[in-house]
Design a protein around this motif. Structure first.
Motif, PDB file in Angstrom:
ATOM      1  N   CYS A  42       0.836  -1.203   0.000  1.00 57.22           N
ATOM      2  CA  CYS A  42       0.000   0.000   0.000  1.00 57.22           C
ATOM      3  C   CYS A  42       0.869   1.250   0.000  1.00 57.22           C
ATOM      4  O   CYS A  42       1.731   1.426   0.871  1.00 57.22           O
ATOM      5  N   ALA A  43       0.643   2.115  -0.978  1.00 55.58           N
ATOM      6  CA  ALA A  43       1.325   3.404  -1.032  1.00 55.58           C
ATOM      7  C   ALA A  43       0.546   4.415  -0.195  1.00 55.58           C
ATOM      8  O   ALA A  43      -0.683   4.482  -0.261  1.00 55.58           O
ATOM      9  N   PHE A  44       1.272   5.207   0.562  1.00 53.43           N
ATOM     10  CA  PHE A  44       0.701   6.264   1.395  1.00 53.43           C
ATOM     11  C   PHE A  44       1.178   7.578   0.794  1.00 53.43           C
ATOM     12  O   PHE A  44       2.360   7.927   0.885  1.00 53.43           O
ATOM     13  N   VAL A  45       0.292   8.292   0.130  1.00 57.10           N
ATOM     14  CA  VAL A  45       0.696   9.465  -0.634  1.00 57.10           C
ATOM     15  C   VAL A  45      -0.006  10.715  -0.115  1.00 57.10           C
ATOM     16  O   VAL A  45      -1.085  10.649   0.476  1.00 57.10           O
ATOM     17  N   GLY A  46       0.627  11.852  -0.370  1.00 57.71           N
ATOM     18  CA  GLY A  46       0.077  13.130   0.044  1.00 57.71           C
ATOM     19  C   GLY A  46       1.134  14.213  -0.120  1.00 57.71           C
ATOM     20  O   GLY A  46       2.313  13.927  -0.276  1.00 57.71           O
ATOM     21  N   ARG A  48       6.778  -9.245   9.473  1.00 58.01           N
ATOM     22  CA  ARG A  48       5.449  -9.481   8.914  1.00 58.01           C
ATOM     23  C   ARG A  48       4.822  -8.187   8.410  1.00 58.01           C
ATOM     24  O   ARG A  48       3.885  -8.212   7.611  1.00 58.01           O
ATOM     25  N   LEU A  49       5.331  -7.056   8.899  1.00 53.13           N
ATOM     26  CA  LEU A  49       4.855  -5.745   8.456  1.00 53.13           C
ATOM     27  C   LEU A  49       6.064  -4.853   8.252  1.00 53.13           C
ATOM     28  O   LEU A  49       6.918  -4.737   9.136  1.00 53.13           O
ATOM     29  N   MET A  50       6.132  -4.213   7.090  1.00 55.45           N
ATOM     30  CA  MET A  50       7.212  -3.271   6.802  1.00 55.45           C
ATOM     31  C   MET A  50       6.626  -1.874   6.632  1.00 55.45           C
ATOM     32  O   MET A  50       5.672  -1.692   5.869  1.00 55.45           O
ATOM     33  N   ILE A  51       7.205  -0.916   7.348  1.00 56.28           N
ATOM     34  CA  ILE A  51       6.795   0.480   7.258  1.00 56.28           C
ATOM     35  C   ILE A  51       7.993   1.251   6.708  1.00 56.28           C
ATOM     36  O   ILE A  51       9.032   1.351   7.371  1.00 56.28           O
ATOM     37  N   CYS A  65       3.739 -11.049   3.889  1.00 55.96           N
ATOM     38  CA  CYS A  65       4.092  -9.791   4.554  1.00 55.96           C
ATOM     39  C   CYS A  65       3.194  -8.671   4.030  1.00 55.96           C
ATOM     40  O   CYS A  65       2.674  -8.748   2.914  1.00 55.96           O
ATOM     41  N   ALA A  66       3.003  -7.634   4.832  1.00 55.30           N
ATOM     42  CA  ALA A  66       2.309  -6.428   4.379  1.00 55.30           C
ATOM     43  C   ALA A  66       3.298  -5.276   4.369  1.00 55.30           C
ATOM     44  O   ALA A  66       4.158  -5.183   5.257  1.00 55.30           O
ATOM     45  N   ILE A  67       3.189  -4.417   3.358  1.00 57.94           N
ATOM     46  CA  ILE A  67       4.097  -3.281   3.231  1.00 57.94           C
ATOM     47  C   ILE A  67       3.285  -1.997   3.085  1.00 57.94           C
ATOM     48  O   ILE A  67       2.380  -1.918   2.261  1.00 57.94           O
ATOM     49  N   PHE A  68       3.622  -1.029   3.909  1.00 59.49           N
ATOM     50  CA  PHE A  68       2.972   0.282   3.905  1.00 59.49           C
ATOM     51  C   PHE A  68       4.081   1.318   3.769  1.00 59.49           C
ATOM     52  O   PHE A  68       4.961   1.407   4.624  1.00 59.49           O
ATOM     53  N   PHE A  69       4.095   2.062   2.663  1.00 63.55           N
ATOM     54  CA  PHE A  69       5.209   2.983   2.447  1.00 63.55           C
ATOM     55  C   PHE A  69       4.735   4.304   1.872  1.00 63.55           C
ATOM     56  O   PHE A  69       3.796   4.366   1.085  1.00 63.55           O
ATOM     57  N   SER A  70       5.403   5.362   2.299  1.00 63.86           N
ATOM     58  CA  SER A  70       5.102   6.690   1.770  1.00 63.86           C
ATOM     59  C   SER A  70       5.973   6.952   0.560  1.00 63.86           C
ATOM     60  O   SER A  70       7.111   6.481   0.469  1.00 63.86           O
ATOM     61  N   THR A  71       5.447   7.718  -0.384  1.00 66.44           N
ATOM     62  CA  THR A  71       6.216   8.078  -1.567  1.00 66.44           C
ATOM     63  C   THR A  71       5.601   9.289  -2.238  1.00 66.44           C
ATOM     64  O   THR A  71       4.396   9.521  -2.162  1.00 66.44           O
ATOM     65  N   HIS A  72       6.458  10.076  -2.893  1.00 64.72           N
ATOM     66  CA  HIS A  72       5.999  11.155  -3.763  1.00 64.72           C
ATOM     67  C   HIS A  72       6.055  10.737  -5.226  1.00 64.72           C
ATOM     68  O   HIS A  72       5.602  11.490  -6.096  1.00 64.72           O
ATOM     69  N   LYS A  95      -2.753  -1.338  -3.457  1.00 63.68           N
ATOM     70  CA  LYS A  95      -3.631  -0.426  -2.733  1.00 63.68           C
ATOM     71  C   LYS A  95      -2.963   0.934  -2.610  1.00 63.68           C
ATOM     72  O   LYS A  95      -1.736   1.047  -2.671  1.00 63.68           O
ATOM     73  N   VAL A  96      -3.786   1.949  -2.404  1.00 61.99           N
ATOM     74  CA  VAL A  96      -3.250   3.290  -2.165  1.00 61.99           C
ATOM     75  C   VAL A  96      -4.140   4.018  -1.165  1.00 61.99           C
ATOM     76  O   VAL A  96      -5.365   3.863  -1.168  1.00 61.99           O
ATOM     77  N   ALA A  97      -3.490   4.753  -0.281  1.00 56.34           N
ATOM     78  CA  ALA A  97      -4.195   5.627   0.656  1.00 56.34           C
ATOM     79  C   ALA A  97      -3.628   7.031   0.463  1.00 56.34           C
ATOM     80  O   ALA A  97      -2.417   7.214   0.488  1.00 56.34           O
ATOM     81  N   MET A  98      -4.508   7.984   0.245  1.00 55.45           N
ATOM     82  CA  MET A  98      -4.076   9.361   0.020  1.00 55.45           C
ATOM     83  C   MET A  98      -4.559  10.232   1.175  1.00 55.45           C
ATOM     84  O   MET A  98      -5.749  10.222   1.525  1.00 55.45           O
ATOM     85  N   ILE A  99      -3.640  10.981   1.766  1.00 51.21           N
ATOM     86  CA  ILE A  99      -3.965  11.852   2.883  1.00 51.21           C
ATOM     87  C   ILE A  99      -3.761  13.293   2.457  1.00 51.21           C
ATOM     88  O   ILE A  99      -2.833  13.617   1.714  1.00 51.21           O
TER      89      ILE A  99
END
Length: 237
Positions: free
Chosen positions: A31-35, A152-155, A183-190, A201-205
């Motif tokens: 999942c990408a965490f973008v904003g 099991r989870l990478m941030i 594993c689940a991966i949650f990472f921020s990126t521009h 998946k993507v989550a935008m804040i």
């Protein structure tokens, strides 16, 4: 694997940097965490991994609360910050062995260190002091330390910054390899183009609030991620 429930964080004068964030990441997700800058991404990430305390909401990692069971959570996650500030008085191999000791790794440590150091092409530099490393080499070292205990989870906070094209390819391949194992991966990126190709998946804040949360497939039926991002900015303005 990661369940964020009504999480809010304020710093001063009651102004919420993150406001009522609800998000769920399942095993196997990338999942990408973008904003935009200042949207609240790094604040949320630091709360997830236990660096920042918070009063409102709950963050669960594989069912464990990061507030009340931080050690249990940290045993099964890994975190790389947006700026790889690591112990520069150590050599690369000393640092990796230090991380291996923290996670109580046994004989498998040497095999995994070799595997990832070879992949990121820094094996011949592990005997050097970290103070002599470039930003990109420090980034590679933090990524190796994040991978080697098989969390099991990478941030990951902006994991692609400073990496050369070969290292970016290795990172993408390794992320997929881990998620194929559950594993689940949650990472921020521009870098929205990377997110489009890499993530399911993507989550935008935006301004501390969740603006979009969906599968990449569903979002791309509507528009490119870049255009959706600009739509969010435009609606807020």
């Amino acid at each position: 694997m990661l369940d964020i429930k009504n999480f809010s964080k304020s710093y001063k004068k009651g102004q919420k940097v993150v406001d009522g964030l609800n998000l769920r990441i399942e095993a196997g997700d990338i999942c990408a965490f973008v904003g935009h800058n200042g949207a609240g991404k790094s604040t949320a990430i630091k709360a997830i991994v236990g660096i920042l305390d918070f009063e409102e909401g709950e963050i669960l990692i594989d069912g464990h609360s990061i507030k009340t069971e931080p050690i249990e959570c940290k045993k099964i996650l890994s975190y790389t910050p947006d700026n790889p500030d690591i112990y520069e008085h150590m050599t690369g191999i000393q640092y990796l062995n230090f991380i291996a000791d923290i996670f109580d790794m046994g004989d498998e440590r040497n095999e995994r260190i070799k595997k990832y150091a070879d992949a990121f092409e820094i094996t011949d530099k592990l005997g050097n002091l970290i103070s002599s490393y470039s930003h990109g080499m420090k980034q590679k070292l933090t990524l190796i330390s994040a991978f080697m205990h098989e969390p099991r989870l990478m941030i990951l906070d902006e994991p692609f910054v400073g990496l050369d094209p070969r290292a970016i390819l290795v990172l993408k391949e390794t992320m997929h390899e881990f998620c194929d194992k559950g594993c689940a991966i949650f990472f921020s990126t521009h870098v929205l183009e990377v997110a489009e190709k890499l993530c399911n998946k993507v989550a935008m804040i935006h301004k501390g609030k969740l603006a979009l949360d969906d599968t990449m497939e569903n979002l791309l039926r509507r528009n490119t991620l870049e255009n959706l991002f600009m739509e969010v900015l435009g609606h807020e303005e």
